[in-house]
Design a protein around this motif. Structure first.
Motif, PDB file in Angstrom:
ATOM      1  N   VAL A 159       0.825  -1.208   0.000  1.00 22.53           N
ATOM      2  CA  VAL A 159       0.000   0.000   0.000  1.00 22.53           C
ATOM      3  C   VAL A 159       0.862   1.263   0.000  1.00 22.53           C
ATOM      4  CG1 VAL A 159      -1.774   1.288   1.238  1.00 22.53           C
ATOM      5  CG2 VAL A 159      -1.861  -1.205   1.190  1.00 22.53           C
ATOM      6  N   SER A 160       1.950   1.257   0.751  1.00 25.91           N
ATOM      7  CA  SER A 160       2.786   2.455   0.819  1.00 25.91           C
ATOM      8  C   SER A 160       3.617   2.649  -0.443  1.00 25.91           C
ATOM      9  CB  SER A 160       3.709   2.394   2.042  1.00 25.91           C
ATOM     10  OG  SER A 160       4.643   1.341   1.935  1.00 25.91           O
ATOM     11  N   ARG A 161       3.805   1.563  -1.232  1.00 25.22           N
ATOM     12  CA  ARG A 161       4.611   1.666  -2.459  1.00 25.22           C
ATOM     13  C   ARG A 161       3.774   1.841  -3.717  1.00 25.22           C
ATOM     14  NH1 ARG A 161       6.303  -3.122  -2.661  1.00 25.22           N
ATOM     15  NH2 ARG A 161       6.495  -3.980  -0.565  1.00 25.22           N
ATOM     16  N   ASN A 162       2.474   1.628  -3.627  1.00 26.41           N
ATOM     17  CA  ASN A 162       1.619   1.744  -4.805  1.00 26.41           C
ATOM     18  C   ASN A 162       1.385   3.210  -5.189  1.00 26.41           C
ATOM     19  OD1 ASN A 162       1.305  -1.020  -5.048  1.00 26.41           O
ATOM     20  ND2 ASN A 162      -0.575  -1.067  -3.824  1.00 26.41           N
ATOM     21  N   PRO A 163       1.275   3.505  -6.491  1.00 26.99           N
ATOM     22  CA  PRO A 163       0.964   4.879  -6.913  1.00 26.99           C
ATOM     23  C   PRO A 163      -0.382   5.327  -6.355  1.00 26.99           C
ATOM     24  CG  PRO A 163       1.708   3.543  -8.763  1.00 26.99           C
ATOM     25  CD  PRO A 163       1.488   2.604  -7.620  1.00 26.99           C
ATOM     26  N   VAL A 164      -0.470   6.600  -6.042  1.00 23.97           N
ATOM     27  CA  VAL A 164      -1.696   7.169  -5.485  1.00 23.97           C
ATOM     28  C   VAL A 164      -2.208   8.253  -6.434  1.00 23.97           C
ATOM     29  CG1 VAL A 164      -2.747   8.350  -3.524  1.00 23.97           C
ATOM     30  CG2 VAL A 164      -0.865   6.740  -3.147  1.00 23.97           C
ATOM     31  N   LYS A 165      -3.478   8.180  -6.769  1.00 20.54           N
ATOM     32  CA  LYS A 165      -4.072   9.165  -7.660  1.00 20.54           C
ATOM     33  C   LYS A 165      -4.263  10.506  -6.950  1.00 20.54           C
ATOM     34  CE  LYS A 165      -6.646   5.858 -10.525  1.00 20.54           C
ATOM     35  NZ  LYS A 165      -7.999   5.452 -11.016  1.00 20.54           N
ATOM     36  N   VAL A 166      -4.189  11.568  -7.707  1.00 23.59           N
ATOM     37  CA  VAL A 166      -4.462  12.897  -7.155  1.00 23.59           C
ATOM     38  C   VAL A 166      -5.676  13.482  -7.868  1.00 23.59           C
ATOM     39  CG1 VAL A 166      -2.090  13.376  -6.484  1.00 23.59           C
ATOM     40  CG2 VAL A 166      -2.841  13.957  -8.789  1.00 23.59           C
ATOM     41  N   ARG A 167      -6.454  14.267  -7.160  1.00 25.52           N
ATOM     42  CA  ARG A 167      -7.602  14.943  -7.741  1.00 25.52           C
ATOM     43  C   ARG A 167      -7.218  16.377  -8.077  1.00 25.52           C
ATOM     44  NH1 ARG A 167     -11.856  15.992  -5.189  1.00 25.52           N
ATOM     45  NH2 ARG A 167     -13.303  15.590  -6.904  1.00 25.52           N
ATOM     46  N   GLU A 168      -7.564  16.798  -9.282  1.00 24.66           N
ATOM     47  CA  GLU A 168      -7.215  18.137  -9.751  1.00 24.66           C
ATOM     48  C   GLU A 168      -8.444  18.833 -10.342  1.00 24.66           C
ATOM     49  OE1 GLU A 168      -2.825  17.659 -11.498  1.00 24.66           O
ATOM     50  OE2 GLU A 168      -4.205  16.146 -12.289  1.00 24.66           O
ATOM     51  N   PRO A 169      -9.469  19.094  -9.532  1.00 26.05           N
ATOM     52  CA  PRO A 169     -10.708  19.674 -10.068  1.00 26.05           C
ATOM     53  C   PRO A 169     -10.569  21.111 -10.550  1.00 26.05           C
ATOM     54  CG  PRO A 169     -10.788  19.608  -7.680  1.00 26.05           C
ATOM     55  CD  PRO A 169      -9.568  18.846  -8.083  1.00 26.05           C
ATOM     56  N   HIS A 170      -9.560  21.831 -10.060  1.00 26.85           N
ATOM     57  CA  HIS A 170      -9.421  23.240 -10.422  1.00 26.85           C
ATOM     58  C   HIS A 170      -8.038  23.594 -10.976  1.00 26.85           C
ATOM     59  CE1 HIS A 170     -13.276  23.840  -8.506  1.00 26.85           C
ATOM     60  NE2 HIS A 170     -12.807  23.330  -7.375  1.00 26.85           N
ATOM     61  N   PHE A 171      -6.981  23.095 -10.326  1.00 24.01           N
ATOM     62  CA  PHE A 171      -5.622  23.435 -10.748  1.00 24.01           C
ATOM     63  C   PHE A 171      -4.756  22.178 -10.727  1.00 24.01           C
ATOM     64  CE2 PHE A 171      -7.424  27.067  -8.439  1.00 24.01           C
ATOM     65  CZ  PHE A 171      -7.412  28.037  -9.438  1.00 24.01           C
ATOM     66  N   LYS A 172      -3.691  22.213 -11.507  1.00 26.88           N
ATOM     67  CA  LYS A 172      -2.778  21.086 -11.585  1.00 26.88           C
ATOM     68  C   LYS A 172      -1.874  21.040 -10.349  1.00 26.88           C
ATOM     69  CE  LYS A 172      -3.901  19.466 -15.652  1.00 26.88           C
ATOM     70  NZ  LYS A 172      -4.448  18.092 -15.811  1.00 26.88           N
ATOM     71  N   VAL A 173      -1.652  19.837  -9.819  1.00 24.87           N
ATOM     72  CA  VAL A 173      -0.705  19.681  -8.723  1.00 24.87           C
ATOM     73  C   VAL A 173       0.707  19.713  -9.303  1.00 24.87           C
ATOM     74  CG1 VAL A 173      -2.359  18.270  -7.434  1.00 24.87           C
ATOM     75  CG2 VAL A 173      -0.625  17.166  -8.850  1.00 24.87           C
ATOM     76  N   PHE A 174       1.697  19.916  -8.468  1.00 31.39           N
ATOM     77  CA  PHE A 174       3.079  19.900  -8.943  1.00 31.39           C
ATOM     78  C   PHE A 174       3.394  18.523  -9.512  1.00 31.39           C
ATOM     79  CE2 PHE A 174       3.266  23.538  -6.086  1.00 31.39           C
ATOM     80  CZ  PHE A 174       3.982  24.445  -6.863  1.00 31.39           C
ATOM     81  N   PRO A 175       4.124  18.472 -10.622  1.00 36.95           N
ATOM     82  CA  PRO A 175       4.313  17.206 -11.355  1.00 36.95           C
ATOM     83  C   PRO A 175       4.940  16.087 -10.543  1.00 36.95           C
ATOM     84  CG  PRO A 175       5.824  18.919 -12.142  1.00 36.95           C
ATOM     85  CD  PRO A 175       4.810  19.599 -11.283  1.00 36.95           C
ATOM     86  N   GLU A 176       5.790  16.413  -9.542  1.00 34.66           N
ATOM     87  CA  GLU A 176       6.433  15.351  -8.779  1.00 34.66           C
ATOM     88  C   GLU A 176       5.450  14.538  -7.946  1.00 34.66           C
ATOM     89  OE1 GLU A 176       7.320  19.247  -6.408  1.00 34.66           O
ATOM     90  OE2 GLU A 176       6.988  18.600  -8.487  1.00 34.66           O
ATOM     91  N   PHE A 177       4.238  15.066  -7.745  1.00 37.62           N
ATOM     92  CA  PHE A 177       3.246  14.352  -6.954  1.00 37.62           C
ATOM     93  C   PHE A 177       2.342  13.456  -7.801  1.00 37.62           C
ATOM     94  CE2 PHE A 177       3.969  18.145  -4.195  1.00 37.62           C
ATOM     95  CZ  PHE A 177       4.502  17.460  -3.116  1.00 37.62           C
ATOM     96  N   VAL A 178       2.363  13.618  -9.103  1.00 37.26           N
ATOM     97  CA  VAL A 178       1.483  12.831  -9.971  1.00 37.26           C
ATOM     98  C   VAL A 178       1.928  11.371  -9.963  1.00 37.26           C
ATOM     99  CG1 VAL A 178       0.637  12.498 -12.326  1.00 37.26           C
ATOM    100  CG2 VAL A 178       1.016  14.820 -11.441  1.00 37.26           C
ATOM    101  N   GLY A 179       1.050  10.495  -9.519  1.00 42.88           N
ATOM    102  CA  GLY A 179       1.357   9.068  -9.472  1.00 42.88           C
ATOM    103  C   GLY A 179       2.333   8.678  -8.385  1.00 42.88           C
ATOM    104  N   ALA A 180       2.652   9.578  -7.488  1.00 42.91           N
ATOM    105  CA  ALA A 180       3.623   9.275  -6.434  1.00 42.91           C
ATOM    106  C   ALA A 180       2.983   8.428  -5.342  1.00 42.91           C
ATOM    107  CB  ALA A 180       4.173  10.572  -5.841  1.00 42.91           C
ATOM    108  N   SER A 181       3.704   7.419  -4.882  1.00 47.08           N
ATOM    109  CA  SER A 181       3.240   6.589  -3.779  1.00 47.08           C
ATOM    110  C   SER A 181       3.368   7.373  -2.478  1.00 47.08           C
ATOM    111  CB  SER A 181       4.084   5.318  -3.687  1.00 47.08           C
ATOM    112  OG  SER A 181       5.432   5.657  -3.358  1.00 47.08           O
ATOM    113  N   TYR A 182       2.840   6.800  -1.397  1.00 49.97           N
ATOM    114  CA  TYR A 182       3.009   7.471  -0.102  1.00 49.97           C
ATOM    115  C   TYR A 182       4.474   7.493   0.309  1.00 49.97           C
ATOM    116  CZ  TYR A 182      -1.999   7.816   0.547  1.00 49.97           C
ATOM    117  OH  TYR A 182      -3.327   8.142   0.397  1.00 49.97           O
ATOM    118  N   CYS A 183       5.209   6.467  -0.070  1.00 53.93           N
ATOM    119  CA  CYS A 183       6.641   6.458   0.204  1.00 53.93           C
ATOM    120  C   CYS A 183       7.329   7.620  -0.506  1.00 53.93           C
ATOM    121  CB  CYS A 183       7.238   5.118  -0.243  1.00 53.93           C
ATOM    122  SG  CYS A 183       8.998   4.948   0.103  1.00 53.93           S
ATOM    123  N   ARG A 184       7.004   7.816  -1.768  1.00 51.95           N
ATOM    124  CA  ARG A 184       7.593   8.914  -2.532  1.00 51.95           C
ATOM    125  C   ARG A 184       7.137  10.266  -1.984  1.00 51.95           C
ATOM    126  NH1 ARG A 184      11.709  11.186  -5.161  1.00 51.95           N
ATOM    127  NH2 ARG A 184      11.048  12.442  -6.971  1.00 51.95           N
TER     128      ARG A 184
END
Length: 220
Positions: free
Chosen positions: A138-163
């Motif tokens: 669970v801590s190593r799996n990619p985590v989705k981010v929600r971007e309903p209004h603005f884009k998150v910083f690219p380093e967080f896209v698909g980043a696991s909780y470990c990352r």
């Protein structure tokens, strides 16, 4: 420590509370505080100036006081304040933001109080943050981010909780909120025997120790 707390809970007949005793029992990071204490003593600071478990409150700016895991206070001079935290599954998402906000708030509170001379004439102290995360699927799996209004910083896209925790610990130092930060992972299977991983060299315990000891050298 967590395993022992769970066993004691089961023996007391309160097993239906899940992992509550292991979550609220504390003491899980005491081994690391032992390590830092030894390093500080070996660096030349008398043990009488090292505080842990009791007398670990420091005045804040936004709140009266905050308890730290380890303090070094010598002759009315604040030299070191260290926080050690950990997180295990399965509810990583429920606790991630809490951990981030807690660490950021503690740093902001301390440095603002420092600016206002809450620690008398102390030079800039060493402020350290150690985080240990359970290494599991669970801590190593990619985590989705929600971007309903603005884009998150690219380093967080698909980043696991470990990352995410790695990025957070690194940014704490890059933005000068903490003097040093360490991030390690350990799994439930071989973690009790001392096995761990360091996801990034710049966040290693060794680097953390070097910065801590180097800071103290000026006061010995």
């Amino acid at each position: 420590t967590r395993a022992q707390q769970v066993d004691r809970q089961k023996q007391s007949g309160r097993a239906d509370q899940g992992l509550r005793s292991a979550v609220t029992g504390g003491a899980q990071m005491d081994g690391f505080i032992d390590l830092f204490t030894r390093l500080i003593v070996e660096a030349g600071i008398s043990k009488q100036y090292i505080f842990r478990g009791r007398d670990v409150e420091l005045p804040g700016f936004f709140r009266p006081t905050k308890e730290w895991d380890l303090l070094v206070v010598r002759e009315n001079t604040l030299l070191v304040a260290i926080e050690a935290k950990s997180q295990v599954g399965p509810s990583f998402g429920n606790n991630f933001n809490n951990r981030i906000e807690e660490a950021m708030g503690s740093a902001l509170d301390l440095w603002t109080a420092y600016r206002e001379h809450a620690y008398l004439s102390s030079p800039q102290p060493f402020l350290g943050y150690l985080f240990m995360l359970e290494d599991c699927g669970v801590s190593r799996n990619p985590v989705k981010v929600r971007e309903p209004h603005f884009k998150v910083f690219p380093e967080f896209v698909g980043a696991s909780y470990c990352r995410r925790y790695e990025l957070f610990c690194r940014k704490l130092v890059l933005e000068r909120h903490y003097s040093a930060s360490a991030f390690i992972t350990s799994c439930a299977e071989d973690g009790p025997s001392g096995a761990y991983a360091t996801p990034a060299d710049d966040l290693s315990l060794e680097r953390f120790a070097r910065v801590l000891v180097g800071h103290l050298a000026a006061f010995v």
